[in-house]
Structure formats: structure tokens, C-alpha cells
Motif scaffolding. Structure first.
Motif, PDB file in Angstrom:
ATOM      1  N   UNK A   1      -3.995  11.254   5.374  1.00  0.00           N
ATOM      2  CA  UNK A   1      -4.876  10.522   4.598  1.00  0.00           C
ATOM      3  C   UNK A   1      -4.950  10.945   3.238  1.00  0.00           C
ATOM      4  N   UNK A   2      -5.223  12.279   3.365  1.00  0.00           N
ATOM      5  CA  UNK A   2      -5.383  12.811   1.975  1.00  0.00           C
ATOM      6  C   UNK A   2      -4.825  14.269   1.743  1.00  0.00           C
ATOM      7  N   UNK A   3      -4.122  14.638   0.668  1.00  0.00           N
ATOM      8  CA  UNK A   3      -3.643  15.982   0.461  1.00  0.00           C
ATOM      9  C   UNK A   3      -5.018  17.278   0.515  1.00  0.00           C
ATOM     10  N   UNK A   4      -4.728  18.088   1.425  1.00  0.00           N
ATOM     11  CA  UNK A   4      -5.621  19.177   1.568  1.00  0.00           C
ATOM     12  C   UNK A   4      -5.214  20.221   0.709  1.00  0.00           C
ATOM     13  N   UNK A   5      -6.305  20.862  -0.098  1.00  0.00           N
ATOM     14  CA  UNK A   5      -5.927  21.875  -0.902  1.00  0.00           C
ATOM     15  C   UNK A   5      -5.699  23.265   0.199  1.00  0.00           C
ATOM     16  N   UNK A   6      -6.664  23.444   1.168  1.00  0.00           N
ATOM     17  CA  UNK A   6      -6.431  24.388   1.974  1.00  0.00           C
ATOM     18  C   UNK A   6      -7.604  24.262   3.233  1.00  0.00           C
ATOM     19  N   UNK A   7      -7.358  25.130   4.008  1.00  0.00           N
ATOM     20  CA  UNK A   7      -8.427  25.150   5.253  1.00  0.00           C
ATOM     21  C   UNK A   7      -9.061  26.629   5.411  1.00  0.00           C
TER      22      UNK A   7
ATOM     23  N   UNK B   1       0.767  -1.240   0.074  1.00  0.00           N
ATOM     24  CA  UNK B   1       0.129   0.131   0.043  1.00  0.00           C
ATOM     25  C   UNK B   1       0.799   1.261   0.078  1.00  0.00           C
ATOM     26  N   UNK B   2       0.617   2.183  -0.726  1.00  0.00           N
ATOM     27  CA  UNK B   2       1.285   3.626  -0.740  1.00  0.00           C
ATOM     28  C   UNK B   2       1.335   4.174   0.461  1.00  0.00           C
ATOM     29  N   UNK B   3       2.581   4.663   0.872  1.00  0.00           N
ATOM     30  CA  UNK B   3       2.454   5.350   2.301  1.00  0.00           C
ATOM     31  C   UNK B   3       2.231   6.936   1.910  1.00  0.00           C
ATOM     32  N   UNK B   4       1.802   7.592   2.919  1.00  0.00           N
ATOM     33  CA  UNK B   4       1.537   8.983   3.110  1.00  0.00           C
ATOM     34  C   UNK B   4       0.329   9.278   2.356  1.00  0.00           C
ATOM     35  N   UNK B   5      -0.313  10.716   2.464  1.00  0.00           N
ATOM     36  CA  UNK B   5      -1.528  11.214   1.996  1.00  0.00           C
ATOM     37  C   UNK B   5      -1.793  10.771   0.599  1.00  0.00           C
ATOM     38  N   UNK B   6      -2.738  10.239   0.177  1.00  0.00           N
ATOM     39  CA  UNK B   6      -2.976   9.979  -1.131  1.00  0.00           C
ATOM     40  C   UNK B   6      -4.327  10.667  -1.878  1.00  0.00           C
ATOM     41  N   UNK B   7      -4.097  11.404  -2.852  1.00  0.00           N
ATOM     42  CA  UNK B   7      -5.266  11.934  -3.431  1.00  0.00           C
ATOM     43  C   UNK B   7      -6.571  11.117  -3.821  1.00  0.00           C
TER      44      UNK B   7
END
Length: 277
Positions: A148-154, A8-14
Motif C-alpha cells: 500500500x505505501x512505501x516504507x522508509x524502514x523498519x 487507479x495507480x498500481x503498487x505502493x503509493x506515497x
């Protein structure tokens, strides 16, 4: 990309098919963060975007009530969850799985599993924006999210009071520490206009704008304290359903347009990430 021992890939995934993931947070509860998140999602939908909404406020999952649907979601395919569609917005919430007054009592690993399921096991399809309504504070849910997922922003929501803004600054620092771009700040319940035209400064209007300026962030706008906004959420018919053509609804749409424009800029790499110092 590097993979774990299980392949399984590591780090946040799109998320496949999801263009922009935007978190809506606050340092303090009771500032109307969910009201902003729900009306933002509907506004983006009315502006022509395909929108999803995750109710990640595990301890206070109010999105089902505000969107007027409380039935459990369907399970489809290989144990996949079909999101609920309400008012043009796809959404999922722990309030759909555990409805009523029963509280959710969870430790960190359970929270992490739920956030991963909401992101990765829900059939979101093609979305322009996935809005995530975070719980107040700076706890485990945010850490699980960014892992878990890359965020565009907050987006950080606050009232103008010094007490709320003290906690909002902690939220700003939290996003900075986890390397999430803060798109801007929103002041909720800014002022209240009485029937005779008198304007009440209930929570210290302008405080959020001053804080945004202090941190070098964009002030996205303010939403006034109006009983119609509360009533719309209570009835599952948010005020933004009627479109932007009124003084009551226009601020939500203005904020939605600014967030959409900035999110697209960030994804396209037009500007460098603005860091909070």
C-alpha cells in the motif's frame, strides 16, 4: 506510472504530506513492541517533529489505552476519518472502532482493507513521521502494508532472550524478503535495577545487540525493565511525556534521534540500502 483498468495507480503509493513511514515490528509477542512504538512517537513529537501513529496490531490494539483516549474517531468530508490527537500524536486504531473485550476475527482480505483505510482514508495532514505498530509475527498485515505505501524502514524490537531473538531473526528476514530497510534493533526490558541498586539480568541483556551485529545492523539502544514504564502505559500517560531529562526516559529519546537521523538519510538517498544476508 502504470494504472489499473479502473484508472487507479498500481503498487505502493506515497501518502501526501507524510515524509517518513517507519514500521515497528517484532517476531514475538510480549516483548513490549507497542510500548516502544508509543514512546517513540511521543519522543519524536517532543523533539519537534509532527508525528502520527497507526495501531496496526489488529488482534491486540493497545495504543488507545496507552495514549489515554478510547473514543471513536470523527468522520469528516467525503467519508474520511479524523485521527485522534493525544499527547501531540495523531493516531488511529481498530481499538477505537471496536472497543472493549470483543475480539477482531478477520481473514486476509479484511485485514488488507483496514490497513488501506488507516493509511489512505485518514486525514493525516502534514507529518514528518508516521509510525506503524505492527502485530507480532510475519503475517498478512506486513504484506498489506508494503503493498500500500512505501516504507522508509523498519525497527525490530526484542528482548535479549534466545527465544525472542529466534523469532526476531524471522522478522528481520521477513523485512528483507519484502525489500524494507531495517533501520536497526531495540532491546526492551533489558535489565532491572532494584531499589538497593542490584541489577537483575532478567531476559539476557546484550543478546539483541549481538544479533544486530551478526546481521550488520545498527543497535539503536536498550530500554530497561522498570515498573514506571508499565504504569505510564496503563494510565495513558507514557513516561516520555516528561521529556528526556532522566535515566528512565533518555533511552527512548536517544533511540528516537537515531531513527530520525537514519530515516532522513534513507529518504535523501545518502546511503545504499543495507541488505540482510
Amino acid at each position: 506510472m502504470a494504472a489499473s483498468g479502473q484508472g487507479m495507480p498500481q503498487g505502493p503509493q506515497p501518502l501526501p504530506g507524510v515524509a517518513h513511514v517507519v514500521a515497528v515490528g517484532s517476531g514475538k509477542g510480549g516483548v513490549g513492541k507497542t510500548t516502544i512504538a508509543v514512546n517513540l512517537a511521543i519522543s519524536l513529537g517532543k523533539l519537534g517533529y509532527k508525528v502520527g501513529l497507526i495501531d496496526a496490531d489488529i488482534y491486540g490494539p493497545n495504543v488507545p489505552m496507552m495514549l489515554g483516549v478510547t473514543r471513536q474517531p470523527n468522520i469528516v468530508g467525503e467519508n474520511r476519518i479524523e485521527p485522534i490527537l493525544s499527547h501531540g500524536v495523531k493516531f488511529i486504531s481498530v481499538g477505537l472502532i471496536s472497543p472493549g473485550d470483543k475480539p477482531m476475527v478477520m481473514r486476509g482480505p479484511m485485514l488488507h482493507q483496514i490497513i488501506r483505510q488507516f493509511l489512505q482514508q485518514v486525514e493525516w495532514g502534514e507529518l514528518d513521521f508516521l509510525i506503524i505498530d505492527l502485530p507480532p509475527g510475519t503475517g498478512d498485515v506486513v504484506i498489506s502494508l508494503v503493498q500500500t505505501v512505501p516504507l522508509t524502514g523498519a525497527v525490530v524490537v526484542s528482548t535479549g532472550s534466545s527465544v525472542a531473538l529466534q523469532d526476531a531473526r524471522k522478522a528481520l528476514e521477513m523485512f528483507h524478503q519484502v525489500k524494507v530497510e531495517v533501520i536497526g534493533m531495540v532491546e526492551n526490558m533489558s535489565q532491572m535495577t532494584l531499589p538497593d541498586g542490584t541489577v537483575l539480568d532478567v531476559f539476557g541483556a546484550g543478546g539483541t545487540e549481538a544479533t544486530a551485529r551478526q546481521f550488520g545492523l545498527e543497535f539503536l539502544g536498550s530500554v530497561d525493565l522498570d515498573p514506571a514504564i508499565r504504569a505510564g502505559g496503563d494510565r495513558g500517560m507514557p513516561v516520555t511525556l516528561a521529556g528526556p531529562d532522566s535515566e528512565l526516559r533518555k533511552p527512548f529519546y536517544d533511540i528516537a534521534r537515531k531513527i530520525a537521523a537514519r530515516a532522513i538519510e534513507l529518504e535523501e538517498g545518502v546511503e545504499d540500502v543495507l541488505e540482510i544476508s
